[in-house]
Design a protein around this motif. Structure first.
Motif, short mmCIF file in Angstrom:
data_model
loop_
_atom_site.label_atom_id
_atom_site.label_comp_id
_atom_site.label_asym_id
_atom_site.label_seq_id
_atom_site.Cartn_x
_atom_site.Cartn_y
_atom_site.Cartn_z
N ILE A 107 -13.67 10.04 4.19
CA ILE A 107 -13.08 9.98 5.52
C ILE A 107 -13.24 8.46 5.97
CG2 ILE A 107 -13.04 10.34 8.16
CD1 ILE A 107 -14.76 13.02 7.64
N GLY A 108 -12.10 7.89 6.10
CA GLY A 108 -11.86 6.35 6.37
C GLY A 108 -10.86 6.25 7.48
N PHE A 109 -11.16 5.08 8.26
CA PHE A 109 -10.18 4.65 9.10
C PHE A 109 -10.10 3.34 9.55
CE2 PHE A 109 -14.35 4.98 10.90
CZ PHE A 109 -14.29 4.18 11.84
N CYS A 110 -9.06 3.07 10.23
CA CYS A 110 -8.67 1.65 10.46
C CYS A 110 -8.17 1.59 12.15
CB CYS A 110 -7.65 0.79 9.61
SG CYS A 110 -5.92 1.58 9.97
N MET A 111 -8.49 0.56 12.75
CA MET A 111 -8.09 0.56 14.03
C MET A 111 -7.35 -1.18 14.38
SD MET A 111 -12.09 1.32 15.45
CE MET A 111 -12.93 0.81 14.05
N GLY A 112 -6.33 -1.01 14.94
CA GLY A 112 -5.46 -2.20 15.31
C GLY A 112 -4.42 -2.05 16.35
N HIS A 113 -3.82 -2.80 16.41
CA HIS A 113 -2.70 -2.83 17.58
C HIS A 113 -1.80 -1.42 17.42
CE1 HIS A 113 1.17 -3.63 19.63
NE2 HIS A 113 0.47 -4.46 20.21
N PRO A 114 -1.39 -0.76 18.25
CA PRO A 114 -0.43 0.34 18.02
C PRO A 114 0.73 0.26 17.25
CG PRO A 114 -1.08 0.33 20.29
CD PRO A 114 -1.43 -1.10 19.85
N ALA A 115 1.43 -1.13 17.15
CA ALA A 115 2.59 -1.15 16.12
C ALA A 115 2.11 -1.15 14.80
CB ALA A 115 3.29 -2.49 16.55
N LEU A 116 0.90 -1.76 14.28
CA LEU A 116 0.44 -1.69 12.95
C LEU A 116 0.18 -0.11 12.63
CD1 LEU A 116 -2.41 -4.59 13.17
CD2 LEU A 116 -0.08 -4.56 12.22
N ILE A 117 -0.44 0.51 13.40
CA ILE A 117 -0.91 1.81 13.21
C ILE A 117 0.54 2.76 12.78
CG2 ILE A 117 -1.80 4.18 14.15
CD1 ILE A 117 -3.57 1.63 13.53
N ARG A 118 1.44 2.50 13.81
CA ARG A 118 3.11 3.17 13.67
C ARG A 118 3.49 2.87 12.25
NH1 ARG A 118 3.86 1.61 19.04
NH2 ARG A 118 5.07 -0.19 18.10
N TYR A 119 3.25 1.59 11.82
CA TYR A 119 4.05 1.44 10.60
C TYR A 119 3.11 1.89 9.33
CZ TYR A 119 6.88 -2.29 12.36
OH TYR A 119 8.18 -3.09 12.92
N LEU A 120 1.68 2.20 9.38
CA LEU A 120 0.85 2.87 8.61
C LEU A 120 1.22 4.33 8.58
CD1 LEU A 120 -2.78 1.24 9.21
CD2 LEU A 120 -1.53 1.14 7.17
N ASN A 121 1.35 4.83 9.65
CA ASN A 121 1.93 6.24 9.49
C ASN A 121 3.30 6.60 8.92
OD1 ASN A 121 -0.23 7.77 10.78
ND2 ASN A 121 0.11 6.77 12.74
N ASP A 122 4.10 5.65 9.24
CA ASP A 122 5.32 5.67 8.50
C ASP A 122 5.53 5.67 6.89
OD1 ASP A 122 6.81 5.77 10.85
OD2 ASP A 122 7.42 3.56 10.88
N VAL A 123 4.52 4.82 6.49
CA VAL A 123 4.43 4.68 5.14
C VAL A 123 3.43 6.07 4.44
CG1 VAL A 123 3.19 3.45 3.00
CG2 VAL A 123 4.37 2.32 4.76
N LYS A 124 2.40 6.40 5.35
CA LYS A 124 1.60 7.62 4.80
C LYS A 124 2.68 8.83 5.03
CE LYS A 124 -0.88 9.81 7.84
NZ LYS A 124 -1.97 10.51 8.85
N TYR A 125 3.37 9.02 5.82
CA TYR A 125 4.20 10.27 5.89
C TYR A 125 5.49 10.17 4.77
CZ TYR A 125 1.72 11.22 10.34
OH TYR A 125 0.57 11.55 11.08
N SER A 126 5.58 9.03 4.35
CA SER A 126 6.55 9.00 3.37
C SER A 126 5.97 9.30 1.85
CB SER A 126 7.16 7.56 3.23
OG SER A 126 7.84 7.53 4.30
N VAL A 127 4.62 9.27 1.58
CA VAL A 127 3.92 9.31 0.47
C VAL A 127 3.15 10.90 0.58
CG1 VAL A 127 2.07 8.53 -0.87
CG2 VAL A 127 3.47 7.14 0.16
N ASN A 128 2.40 11.12 1.59
CA ASN A 128 1.83 12.62 1.53
C ASN A 128 1.28 12.76 3.05
OD1 ASN A 128 0.34 14.55 1.60
ND2 ASN A 128 -1.32 13.92 0.25
N SER A 129 1.95 13.60 3.93
CA SER A 129 1.73 13.66 5.40
C SER A 129 0.36 14.18 5.47
CB SER A 129 2.76 14.32 5.96
OG SER A 129 3.05 15.65 5.52
N TYR A 130 -0.01 15.22 4.51
CA TYR A 130 -1.20 15.85 4.65
C TYR A 130 -2.40 15.10 3.92
CZ TYR A 130 1.66 19.58 6.79
OH TYR A 130 2.36 20.21 7.45
N THR A 131 -3.06 14.15 4.46
CA THR A 131 -3.84 13.45 3.66
C THR A 131 -5.48 13.83 3.96
OG1 THR A 131 -3.91 11.86 5.32
CG2 THR A 131 -2.75 11.54 3.51
#
Length: 351
Positions: free
Chosen positions: A218-242
């Protein structure tokens, strides 16, 4: 073989040895020597196995996301969760380091950084630590495609004061700066308070060290909401269930038991301070560590010789055959009993 012409070839990350022999003292991979919080065991026993036939919930819609947000007093839209901090960092490399300019990171640092850069075709430059293994902020105030460094650094354990971290972030407002805080709970001050001031700052942490859950990933990161949205866009393009169902459930209990978390961190800090005294007696020198390990060099005996002789005694520490650090050992802080066994072995080797 002709097909090899189209294969991406990289030098992979090499993890510490994972000995399977019973009774070894394993001080080579910075695992926590203490069990996870008691609530984790209870949650594991109560896990509904029938639910394992279903896909897990999206991490940002779970109790774990809410528990982390409450603990760090930030919004759920400021948190991204992944399969260990390695997964989080890998996705961050894919997401934010897309410039033609090189990404900057230290020459002595977590050795996965250059691996990810090579895998994703990202240009990079290693910035040399000074003679005391300190990061020089001025080196990171030049045009670049992004910046990443651990704080405390690994494998040195050296901590950069928060004001110097902010100096680097403030000088790089046009790129993303990632502060990898895998070891921050063992004595440092987190850069987390800066995320509301700087929208280009990403702070990465993990459950693997201070929360005793390396095996749950289990890992996590914290930052501005815009950064998190961009990370989720990439994650859900690779493997949504991580993150799997068990990790989501057990992680909540690890976050909620603040008292146990603090107690374990304090025990490791106290043992580390004792280890500094014992290693000094046996002829070692080392920078002051703010992590759950000590990065030590002996004044007269080569590190490789000590590494091999400890291994003969079923005590594993970490050694790298790399420039500038080939005469250092990274020694994870274990229990007091494990460390006493280490001291006895070192007495036989070093006197």
């Amino acid at each position: 073989m002709k097909w090899e012409e189209n294969v991406r070839k990289v030098v992979p990350y090499t993890p510490g040895e994972q000995p399977q022999k019973a009774g070894v003292i394993k001080l080579n991979t910075n695992e926590n020597p203490y069990a996870p919080a008691p609530g984790v065991a209870k949650a594991a026993a109560a896990l509904n196995v029938e639910k394992l036939r279903l896909y897990p919930a999206f991490p940002e819609k779970t109790e774990l996301m809410e528990a982390l947000a409450a603990h760090y007093q930030i919004g759920t839209d400021q948190i991204f969760i992944g399969v260990g901090s390695d997964d989080v960092l890998s996705i961050a490399f894919m997401t934010f380091f897309q410039s033609d300019k090189p990404v900057f990171f230290p020459d002595i640092t977590y050795s996965f950084y250059d691996v990810w850069a090579d895998v994703y075709g990202i240009p990079y430059e290693r910035k040399a630590l000074d003679a005391d293994f300190q990061i020089c902020p001025a080196d990171y105030c030049k045009p670049n495609g992004g910046v990443i460094f651990p704080n405390p650094n690994a494998p040195t354990g050296v901590l950069m004061p928060l004001e110097k971290v902010e100096e680097i972030v403030a000088a790089n407002r046009d790129v993303v700066v990632i502060v990898d805080e895998a070891y921050i709970d063992f004595g440092g001050t987190s850069a987390l308070p800066l995320i509301d001031k700087y929208d280009n700052l990403l702070v990465v942490q993990t459950f693997s060290k201070s929360r005793s859950m390396a095996g749950m990933r289990i890992g996590f990161c914290m930052g501005h909401p815009a950064l998190i949205r961009y990370l989720n866009d990439v994650k859900y393009s690779v493997n949504s269930y991580t993150l799997n169902t068990a990790a989501l459930a057990l992680g909540v209990e690890a976050v909620r038991d603040e008292a146990y978390f603090r107690e374990c961190c304090q025990k490791i800090i106290q043992t580390r301070e004792k280890a500094e005294e014992e290693l000094t007696k046996r002829g070692f020198i080392f920078p002051k560590s703010y992590a759950n390990f000590i990065f030590a060099s002996h004044k007269t005996i080569p590190a490789r010789e000590i590494f091999e002789r400890l291994k003969e005694n079923d005590i594993y520490v970490r050694w790298w055959n790399k420039e500038r650090i080939d005469n250092y050992l990274r020694i994870t802080i274990g229990t007091d009993e494990q460390m006493e066994a280490l001291y006895r072995a070192l007495y036989e080797i070093c006197g």
